[in-house]
Design a protein around this motif. Structure first.
Motif, mmCIF file in Angstrom:
data_model
loop_
_atom_site.group_PDB
_atom_site.id
_atom_site.type_symbol
_atom_site.label_atom_id
_atom_site.label_comp_id
_atom_site.label_asym_id
_atom_site.label_seq_id
_atom_site.Cartn_x
_atom_site.Cartn_y
_atom_site.Cartn_z
ATOM 1 N N ALA A 8 35.893 49.973 46.437
ATOM 2 C CA ALA A 8 36.697 48.769 46.523
ATOM 3 C C ALA A 8 38.081 48.967 46.064
ATOM 4 O O ALA A 8 38.510 49.952 44.899
ATOM 5 N N SER A 9 38.701 48.240 46.474
ATOM 6 C CA SER A 9 40.465 48.396 45.951
ATOM 7 C C SER A 9 40.752 46.999 45.733
ATOM 8 O O SER A 9 40.383 45.831 46.220
ATOM 9 N N GLY A 10 41.364 46.655 44.567
ATOM 10 C CA GLY A 10 42.071 45.732 44.002
ATOM 11 C C GLY A 10 43.512 45.787 44.438
ATOM 12 O O GLY A 10 43.807 46.828 44.981
ATOM 13 N N ARG A 13 44.286 48.314 41.435
ATOM 14 C CA ARG A 13 43.227 49.159 40.889
ATOM 15 C C ARG A 13 42.072 49.717 42.026
ATOM 16 O O ARG A 13 42.106 49.135 43.077
ATOM 17 N N GLU A 14 41.397 50.493 41.950
ATOM 18 C CA GLU A 14 40.650 51.140 42.664
ATOM 19 C C GLU A 14 39.086 51.132 41.975
ATOM 20 O O GLU A 14 39.187 51.580 40.649
ATOM 21 N N ILE A 15 38.040 51.155 42.788
ATOM 22 C CA ILE A 15 36.698 51.566 42.164
ATOM 23 C C ILE A 15 36.082 52.574 42.768
ATOM 24 O O ILE A 15 36.039 52.544 44.170
ATOM 25 N N LEU A 23 30.151 53.577 37.684
ATOM 26 C CA LEU A 23 31.323 53.206 38.460
ATOM 27 C C LEU A 23 32.374 54.149 37.731
ATOM 28 O O LEU A 23 32.519 54.320 36.492
ATOM 29 N N LEU A 25 36.549 53.127 37.280
ATOM 30 C CA LEU A 25 37.858 52.372 37.509
ATOM 31 C C LEU A 25 39.062 53.055 37.440
ATOM 32 O O LEU A 25 39.005 53.548 36.456
ATOM 33 N N HIS A 67 30.576 47.288 29.273
ATOM 34 C CA HIS A 67 30.343 48.222 30.410
ATOM 35 C C HIS A 67 30.889 49.640 30.279
ATOM 36 O O HIS A 67 30.394 50.468 30.673
ATOM 37 N N ALA A 80 32.003 53.440 33.873
ATOM 38 C CA ALA A 80 31.516 52.182 33.340
ATOM 39 C C ALA A 80 30.079 52.293 33.852
ATOM 40 O O ALA A 80 29.808 52.673 34.965
ATOM 41 N N ARG A 81 29.248 51.311 33.209
ATOM 42 C CA ARG A 81 27.962 51.071 33.684
ATOM 43 C C ARG A 81 28.051 50.175 34.779
ATOM 44 O O ARG A 81 28.700 49.132 34.499
ATOM 45 N N ARG A 82 27.383 50.248 36.035
ATOM 46 C CA ARG A 82 27.454 49.199 36.911
ATOM 47 C C ARG A 82 26.513 48.094 36.525
ATOM 48 O O ARG A 82 25.348 48.265 36.368
ATOM 49 N N LEU A 83 27.155 47.078 36.856
ATOM 50 C CA LEU A 83 26.570 45.509 36.503
ATOM 51 C C LEU A 83 26.529 44.691 37.668
ATOM 52 O O LEU A 83 27.104 45.242 38.795
ATOM 53 N N MET A 85 27.398 41.685 38.842
ATOM 54 C CA MET A 85 28.297 40.709 38.545
ATOM 55 C C MET A 85 28.318 39.353 38.793
ATOM 56 O O MET A 85 27.489 39.130 39.945
ATOM 57 N N GLY A 201 32.520 43.124 31.680
ATOM 58 C CA GLY A 201 32.947 44.437 32.794
ATOM 59 C C GLY A 201 34.262 44.222 33.129
ATOM 60 O O GLY A 201 34.916 43.575 32.283
ATOM 61 N N ASP A 202 34.651 44.879 34.063
ATOM 62 C CA ASP A 202 35.931 44.938 34.739
ATOM 63 C C ASP A 202 37.023 45.439 33.449
ATOM 64 O O ASP A 202 36.808 46.231 32.757
HETATM 65 C C1 Q0Z Z 1 34.526 44.922 39.053
HETATM 66 C C2 Q0Z Z 1 37.509 45.023 40.862
HETATM 67 C C3 Q0Z Z 1 38.677 47.076 40.488
HETATM 68 C C4 Q0Z Z 1 38.653 46.050 42.751
HETATM 69 C C5 Q0Z Z 1 33.234 45.028 40.871
HETATM 70 N N1 Q0Z Z 1 30.783 47.337 35.648
HETATM 71 C C6 Q0Z Z 1 30.912 46.994 36.985
HETATM 72 N N2 Q0Z Z 1 29.907 46.814 37.942
HETATM 73 C C7 Q0Z Z 1 29.693 46.211 39.219
HETATM 74 N N3 Q0Z Z 1 31.024 45.657 39.654
HETATM 75 C C8 Q0Z Z 1 32.016 45.765 39.031
HETATM 76 C C9 Q0Z Z 1 32.144 46.446 37.821
HETATM 77 CL CL1 Q0Z Z 1 33.550 46.508 36.770
HETATM 78 C C10 Q0Z Z 1 33.453 45.291 39.690
HETATM 79 N N4 Q0Z Z 1 35.345 44.552 40.385
HETATM 80 C C11 Q0Z Z 1 36.724 44.166 40.276
HETATM 81 C C12 Q0Z Z 1 37.944 45.954 40.047
HETATM 82 C C13 Q0Z Z 1 39.119 47.113 42.086
HETATM 83 C C14 Q0Z Z 1 37.843 45.287 42.301
HETATM 84 F F1 Q0Z Z 1 39.310 48.313 39.658
HETATM 85 N N5 Q0Z Z 1 34.642 44.610 41.372
#
Ligand code: Q0Z
Length: 286
Positions: A8-10, A13-15, A23, A25, A67, A80-83, A85, A201-202
Protein backbone atom coordinates in the motif's frame (compact mmCIF):
# COMPACT_ATOMS: atom_id res chain seq x y z
CA UNK A 1 13.69 -4.19 -2.00
CA UNK A 2 13.50 -7.77 -3.29
CA UNK A 3 12.66 -9.36 0.11
CA UNK A 4 9.40 -7.43 0.45
CA UNK A 5 6.18 -7.00 -1.55
CA UNK A 6 4.69 -3.54 -1.80
CA UNK A 7 1.16 -3.61 -0.36
CA UNK A 8 0.00 0.00 0.00
CA UNK A 9 0.94 3.63 -0.56
CA UNK A 10 -0.12 6.58 1.51
CA UNK A 11 0.48 10.18 0.48
CA UNK A 12 3.88 10.17 2.16
CA UNK A 13 4.46 6.54 3.28
CA UNK A 14 4.68 3.05 1.85
CA UNK A 15 3.90 -0.36 3.30
CA UNK A 16 5.59 -3.62 2.32
CA UNK A 17 4.86 -7.16 3.43
CA UNK A 18 7.84 -8.89 5.07
CA UNK A 19 6.08 -12.20 5.80
CA UNK A 20 2.50 -13.31 6.49
CA UNK A 21 2.50 -11.66 9.91
CA UNK A 22 4.89 -8.70 9.52
CA UNK A 23 4.90 -5.43 7.61
CA UNK A 24 7.57 -2.84 6.85
CA UNK A 25 6.41 0.78 7.11
CA UNK A 26 8.59 3.27 5.27
CA UNK A 27 8.24 7.00 5.91
CA UNK A 28 9.42 9.06 2.94
CA UNK A 29 10.57 12.69 3.00
CA UNK A 30 7.50 13.74 1.03
CA UNK A 31 5.35 16.49 2.52
CA UNK A 32 1.77 17.43 1.81
CA UNK A 33 -0.02 20.70 2.37
CA UNK A 34 -3.65 21.57 1.69
CA UNK A 35 -3.98 17.81 0.92
CA UNK A 36 -1.54 17.93 -1.99
CA UNK A 37 1.90 16.28 -2.01
CA UNK A 38 4.59 18.80 -2.95
CA UNK A 39 7.23 18.09 -5.61
CA UNK A 40 9.99 19.08 -3.13
CA UNK A 41 11.04 16.77 -0.29
CA UNK A 42 12.06 17.80 3.26
CA UNK A 43 15.31 15.94 3.98
CA UNK A 44 15.02 13.63 7.03
CA UNK A 45 11.30 14.27 7.54
CA UNK A 46 10.59 10.53 7.33
CA UNK A 47 13.31 9.82 9.89
CA UNK A 48 11.94 12.45 12.27
CA UNK A 49 8.43 11.00 12.08
CA UNK A 50 9.65 7.41 12.44
CA UNK A 51 11.79 8.36 15.44
CA UNK A 52 9.00 10.27 17.13
CA UNK A 53 6.39 7.59 16.55
CA UNK A 54 8.76 4.92 17.85
CA UNK A 55 9.58 7.08 20.89
CA UNK A 56 5.88 7.24 21.77
CA UNK A 57 5.39 3.51 21.17
CA UNK A 58 8.21 2.78 23.61
CA UNK A 59 6.69 5.07 26.24
CA UNK A 60 3.04 4.07 25.97
CA UNK A 61 3.36 0.28 26.10
CA UNK A 62 1.84 0.32 29.58
CA UNK A 63 -1.28 2.05 28.22
CA UNK A 64 -1.75 -0.13 25.13
CA UNK A 65 0.40 -2.73 23.34
CA UNK A 66 1.63 -1.64 19.91
CA UNK A 67 2.76 -3.16 16.62
CA UNK A 68 6.39 -2.01 16.71
CA UNK A 69 8.99 -4.79 16.37
CA UNK A 70 12.14 -2.93 15.26
CA UNK A 71 13.46 0.25 13.71
CA UNK A 72 15.80 -0.37 10.81
CA UNK A 73 19.23 1.29 10.63
CA UNK A 74 18.00 3.71 7.93
CA UNK A 75 15.88 5.40 10.64
CA UNK A 76 12.83 5.64 8.37
CA UNK A 77 11.64 2.03 8.22
CA UNK A 78 9.95 0.06 10.97
CA UNK A 79 9.10 -3.60 11.15
CA UNK A 80 5.63 -4.12 12.59
CA UNK A 81 3.28 -6.92 13.48
CA UNK A 82 0.40 -7.14 11.06
CA UNK A 83 -2.93 -6.31 12.69
CA UNK A 84 -6.56 -6.57 11.63
CA UNK A 85 -7.12 -2.81 11.58
CA UNK A 86 -10.41 -1.38 12.85
CA UNK A 87 -12.40 0.37 10.08
CA UNK A 88 -12.45 3.62 12.08
CA UNK A 89 -9.92 6.34 12.83
CA UNK A 90 -9.69 6.95 16.57
CA UNK A 91 -9.50 10.75 16.77
CA UNK A 92 -9.05 12.60 20.07
CA UNK A 93 -9.48 16.36 20.29
CA UNK A 94 -8.24 18.49 23.15
CA UNK A 95 -8.77 21.81 21.35
CA UNK A 96 -11.31 23.12 18.88
CA UNK A 97 -9.73 23.08 15.41
CA UNK A 98 -10.31 21.82 11.88
CA UNK A 99 -13.54 19.90 11.31
CA UNK A 100 -14.25 19.99 15.06
CA UNK A 101 -14.39 23.79 15.01
CA UNK A 102 -16.44 23.69 11.79
CA UNK A 103 -18.98 21.25 13.23
CA UNK A 104 -19.17 23.11 16.56
CA UNK A 105 -19.73 26.46 14.81
CA UNK A 106 -22.59 24.96 12.81
CA UNK A 107 -24.27 22.77 15.46
CA UNK A 108 -22.73 23.28 18.92
CA UNK A 109 -21.68 19.61 18.79
CA UNK A 110 -18.71 17.58 17.61
CA UNK A 111 -19.49 13.95 16.71
CA UNK A 112 -22.41 13.89 19.12
CA UNK A 113 -20.51 15.58 21.99
CA UNK A 114 -22.52 18.61 23.08
CA UNK A 115 -20.06 21.33 24.06
CA UNK A 116 -20.50 24.50 26.14
CA UNK A 117 -21.74 27.57 24.25
CA UNK A 118 -19.36 30.41 23.45
CA UNK A 119 -16.17 28.47 22.64
CA UNK A 120 -13.77 30.19 20.25
CA UNK A 121 -11.67 28.68 17.49
CA UNK A 122 -8.65 26.88 19.03
CA UNK A 123 -10.06 26.96 22.59
CA UNK A 124 -9.08 24.07 24.84
CA UNK A 125 -12.05 21.78 25.47
CA UNK A 126 -13.28 21.23 29.05
CA UNK A 127 -11.97 17.67 28.61
CA UNK A 128 -10.59 15.78 25.58
CA UNK A 129 -13.23 14.10 23.43
CA UNK A 130 -13.13 10.94 21.32
CA UNK A 131 -14.46 11.74 17.82
CA UNK A 132 -14.18 8.67 15.58
CA UNK A 133 -14.12 9.03 11.81
CA UNK A 134 -14.46 6.67 8.90
CA UNK A 135 -11.45 6.06 6.69
CA UNK A 136 -11.88 7.63 3.28
CA UNK A 137 -9.97 5.96 0.42
CA UNK A 138 -9.83 9.28 -1.41
CA UNK A 139 -10.47 12.68 0.10
CA UNK A 140 -11.40 13.46 3.69
CA UNK A 141 -12.26 11.21 6.58
CA UNK A 142 -15.85 11.68 7.67
CA UNK A 143 -16.73 12.35 11.30
CA UNK A 144 -19.24 9.84 12.66
CA UNK A 145 -21.18 9.61 15.89
CA UNK A 146 -20.89 6.89 18.50
CA UNK A 147 -23.81 4.89 17.17
CA UNK A 148 -22.29 4.67 13.67
CA UNK A 149 -18.87 3.77 15.11
CA UNK A 150 -20.49 1.00 17.18
CA UNK A 151 -22.13 -0.39 14.02
CA UNK A 152 -18.66 -0.58 12.45
CA UNK A 153 -16.65 -2.17 15.29
CA UNK A 154 -19.14 -3.29 17.96
CA UNK A 155 -19.89 -1.74 21.37
CA UNK A 156 -17.22 -3.53 23.33
CA UNK A 157 -14.33 -2.72 21.00
CA UNK A 158 -15.55 0.85 20.61
CA UNK A 159 -15.58 1.38 24.37
CA UNK A 160 -12.06 -0.05 24.69
CA UNK A 161 -10.79 1.99 21.73
CA UNK A 162 -12.23 5.18 23.24
CA UNK A 163 -10.70 4.57 26.64
CA UNK A 164 -7.26 3.71 25.20
CA UNK A 165 -7.30 6.66 22.79
CA UNK A 166 -8.17 9.14 25.52
CA UNK A 167 -5.50 7.71 27.83
CA UNK A 168 -2.85 7.93 25.07
CA UNK A 169 -3.79 11.50 24.21
CA UNK A 170 -3.86 12.65 27.82
CA UNK A 171 -0.43 11.16 28.47
CA UNK A 172 1.14 12.61 25.33
CA UNK A 173 -0.53 16.04 25.50
CA UNK A 174 0.61 16.60 29.09
CA UNK A 175 4.15 15.47 28.27
CA UNK A 176 4.35 17.62 25.11
CA UNK A 177 2.88 20.73 26.79
CA UNK A 178 5.75 20.64 29.30
CA UNK A 179 8.07 20.82 26.29
CA UNK A 180 6.33 23.73 24.58
CA UNK A 181 4.21 21.80 22.09
CA UNK A 182 0.42 21.66 22.25
CA UNK A 183 -1.12 18.57 20.68
CA UNK A 184 -4.45 20.00 19.57
CA UNK A 185 -5.77 16.70 18.29
CA UNK A 186 -4.50 13.37 17.05
CA UNK A 187 -5.55 10.26 15.20
CA UNK A 188 -4.79 6.69 16.30
CA UNK A 189 -5.18 3.54 14.26
CA UNK A 190 -5.96 0.50 16.37
CA UNK A 191 -6.22 -3.12 15.31
CA UNK A 192 -6.52 -6.61 16.72
CA UNK A 193 -3.38 -8.73 16.95
CA UNK A 194 -3.26 -12.47 16.26
CA UNK A 195 -4.63 -13.13 19.78
CA UNK A 196 -7.48 -10.63 19.39
CA UNK A 197 -5.80 -8.05 21.62
CA UNK A 198 -6.52 -4.40 20.80
CA UNK A 199 -3.18 -2.96 19.65
CA UNK A 200 -1.89 0.43 18.51
CA UNK A 201 -0.64 0.42 14.91
CA UNK A 202 0.37 2.79 12.12
CA UNK A 203 2.20 5.95 13.26
CA UNK A 204 1.28 7.69 16.49
CA UNK A 205 1.56 11.21 17.87
CA UNK A 206 3.58 12.61 14.97
CA UNK A 207 2.97 16.00 13.37
CA UNK A 208 1.49 14.15 10.34
CA UNK A 209 -1.11 12.36 12.47
CA UNK A 210 -1.75 15.27 14.84
CA UNK A 211 -1.96 19.05 15.01
CA UNK A 212 1.16 20.30 16.80
CA UNK A 213 1.03 23.96 17.86
CA UNK A 214 3.86 26.03 19.35
CA UNK A 215 2.70 26.73 22.93
CA UNK A 216 4.40 30.14 23.07
CA UNK A 217 2.28 31.42 20.17
CA UNK A 218 -1.02 29.94 21.38
CA UNK A 219 -3.83 32.47 21.16
CA UNK A 220 -7.43 31.21 21.00
CA UNK A 221 -9.93 33.08 18.81
CA UNK A 222 -7.98 32.39 15.60
CA UNK A 223 -6.44 29.47 13.75
CA UNK A 224 -3.03 28.52 15.18
CA UNK A 225 0.25 28.31 13.27
CA UNK A 226 1.36 24.74 12.59
CA UNK A 227 4.53 23.78 14.49
CA UNK A 228 5.99 22.03 11.44
CA UNK A 229 4.27 23.17 8.24
CA UNK A 230 3.72 26.89 8.76
CA UNK A 231 6.61 28.03 6.50
CA UNK A 232 5.30 25.78 3.73
CA UNK A 233 1.74 27.07 4.09
CA UNK A 234 2.85 30.71 4.24
CA UNK A 235 5.03 30.28 1.17
CA UNK A 236 2.24 28.57 -0.79
CA UNK A 237 -0.23 31.30 0.27
CA UNK A 238 2.25 34.02 -0.78
CA UNK A 239 2.25 32.60 -4.33
CA UNK A 240 -1.53 32.73 -4.58
CA UNK A 241 -1.48 29.02 -5.55
CA UNK A 242 -5.06 27.73 -6.02
CA UNK A 243 -4.32 24.51 -4.02
CA UNK A 244 -5.10 22.30 -6.99
CA UNK A 245 -2.30 19.95 -8.13
CA UNK A 246 0.41 20.36 -9.17
CA UNK A 247 1.81 22.05 -6.08
CA UNK A 248 4.66 24.54 -6.36
CA UNK A 249 8.31 23.66 -5.73
CA UNK A 250 9.69 24.97 -2.44
CA UNK A 251 12.71 27.27 -2.31
CA UNK A 252 15.77 26.16 -0.37
CA UNK A 253 15.08 28.53 2.56
CA UNK A 254 11.58 27.09 3.07
CA UNK A 255 12.95 23.53 2.88
CA UNK A 256 15.67 24.30 5.43
CA UNK A 257 13.33 26.19 7.78
CA UNK A 258 10.82 23.36 7.65
CA UNK A 259 13.44 20.67 8.19
CA UNK A 260 14.67 22.61 11.23
CA UNK A 261 11.13 22.68 12.69
CA UNK A 262 10.76 18.90 12.31
CA UNK A 263 14.12 18.33 13.96
CA UNK A 264 13.19 20.80 16.72
CA UNK A 265 9.95 18.92 17.41
CA UNK A 266 11.91 15.65 17.61
CA UNK A 267 14.55 17.05 19.97
CA UNK A 268 12.11 18.88 22.24
CA UNK A 269 9.81 15.89 22.62
CA UNK A 270 12.38 13.12 22.89
CA UNK A 271 15.16 15.04 24.66
CA UNK A 272 17.50 13.22 22.23
CA UNK A 273 19.80 14.93 19.71
CA UNK A 274 18.63 14.13 16.19
CA UNK A 275 22.26 13.36 15.23
CA UNK A 276 22.24 10.64 17.91
CA UNK A 277 19.09 9.17 16.36
CA UNK A 278 20.74 9.09 12.93
CA UNK A 279 23.77 7.30 14.40
CA UNK A 280 21.60 4.69 16.13
CA UNK A 281 17.82 4.90 15.66
CA UNK A 282 17.09 2.53 18.53
CA UNK A 283 18.15 5.27 21.02
CA UNK A 284 14.49 6.33 21.03
CA UNK A 285 13.50 2.96 22.48
CA UNK A 286 15.77 3.11 25.54
C1 Q0Z B 1 -1.65 0.77 8.17
C2 Q0Z B 1 -1.04 3.15 5.81
C3 Q0Z B 1 1.28 3.46 5.24
C4 Q0Z B 1 -0.33 3.50 3.52
C5 Q0Z B 1 -2.55 -0.64 6.79
N1 Q0Z B 1 0.37 -3.06 11.72
C6 Q0Z B 1 -0.50 -2.96 10.66
N2 Q0Z B 1 -1.22 -4.05 10.32
C7 Q0Z B 1 -2.08 -3.99 9.29
N3 Q0Z B 1 -2.27 -2.88 8.56
C8 Q0Z B 1 -1.60 -1.75 8.84
C9 Q0Z B 1 -0.69 -1.76 9.92
CL1 Q0Z B 1 0.22 -0.41 10.36
C10 Q0Z B 1 -1.89 -0.57 8.00
N4 Q0Z B 1 -2.13 1.43 7.11
C11 Q0Z B 1 -2.10 2.88 6.85
C12 Q0Z B 1 0.28 3.24 6.19
C13 Q0Z B 1 0.98 3.60 3.90
C14 Q0Z B 1 -1.34 3.27 4.47
F1 Q0Z B 1 2.55 3.51 5.63
N5 Q0Z B 1 -2.67 0.60 6.26
Amino acid sequence: MPEATHVASGKVREIYELDESHLLLVASDRISTFDVVLPTEIPDKGRVLTGLSSFWFARTGDIVPNHLVAIRADGRSTEARRLAMLPIECVVRGYLAGSGWKDYSATGEVCGHRLPAGLRESDQLPAPIFTPATKAQEGHDENIDRARAAELVGDEILAAAEQLSLALYEHAAAYAAERGILIADTKFELGLDADGVLTLGDEALTPDSSRFWPADEYEPGRGQPSFDKQYVRDYCESLGWDKAPPAPELPEAVVEGTRARYVEAFERLTGIRFADYLADPEVVLR
